[in-house]
Write a protein that holds these residues in place. Structure first.
Motif, PDB file in Angstrom:
ATOM      1  N   THR A  55       1.055  -1.144   0.050  1.00 30.13           N
ATOM      2  CA  THR A  55      -0.552   0.061  -0.493  1.00 30.13           C
ATOM      3  C   THR A  55       0.886   1.234   0.050  1.00 30.13           C
ATOM      4  OG1 THR A  55      -0.318   0.039   2.177  1.00 30.13           O
ATOM      5  CG2 THR A  55      -1.974  -1.288   1.384  1.00 30.13           C
ATOM      6  N   TYR A  66      -1.496   5.136   2.275  1.00 28.63           N
ATOM      7  CA  TYR A  66      -2.192   4.366   2.231  1.00 28.63           C
ATOM      8  C   TYR A  66      -3.457   3.700   2.334  1.00 28.63           C
ATOM      9  CZ  TYR A  66      -4.117   0.572   5.527  1.00 28.63           C
ATOM     10  OH  TYR A  66      -5.340  -0.319   5.801  1.00 28.63           O
ATOM     11  N   ASN A  69      -4.523   3.652  -1.552  1.00 29.52           N
ATOM     12  CA  ASN A  69      -3.821   2.137  -2.212  1.00 29.52           C
ATOM     13  C   ASN A  69      -4.892   1.414  -1.801  1.00 29.52           C
ATOM     14  OD1 ASN A  69      -1.966   3.603  -4.036  1.00 29.52           O
ATOM     15  ND2 ASN A  69      -0.795   3.963  -2.499  1.00 29.52           N
ATOM     16  N   CYS A  70      -6.067   1.426  -0.131  1.00 30.99           N
ATOM     17  CA  CYS A  70      -6.002   0.522  -0.076  1.00 30.99           C
ATOM     18  C   CYS A  70      -6.890  -0.910  -0.587  1.00 30.99           C
ATOM     19  CB  CYS A  70      -6.238   1.397   1.634  1.00 30.99           C
ATOM     20  SG  CYS A  70      -6.936  -0.601   2.675  1.00 30.99           S
TER      21      CYS A  70
END
Length: 90
Positions: A55, A66, A69-70
């Protein structure tokens, strides 16, 4: 050096520690959770496999990356696990 591994430990890796780990192991990634789960499974003789997605990186880190991209990382992990389960059914 095994260049297709993930290093795992019990602390954030920064500064000189990062350089030392990269020099010795050249991992593709590092995390803080996998080693503890793998160890408990090993001690209890429970088969274990980890599926992880990245991530954030050393260059692009922090909660902003994070959070961004999570969702994608979660979807990719789910697709990999579903694919693995389909193969086990064969």
């Amino acid at each position: 050096m095994n260049r297709d591994s993930v290093s795992s430990g019990e602390q954030f890796i920064e500064g000189e520690k990062r350089n030392d780990i990269n020099a010795e192991f050249a991992p593709l990634a590092a995390d803080m959770e996998t080693a503890s789960v793998a160890h408990v499974c090993h001690v209890n003789r429970v088969p274990f496999i980890a599926v992880r997605t990245i991530t954030d990186t050393a260059t692009h880190n922090g909660m902003e990356n994070y959070d961004k991209n999570c969702e994608t990382a979660s979807r990719i992990s789910a697709e990999v696990v579903i694919g693995m389960l389909a193969e086990l059914e064969r």
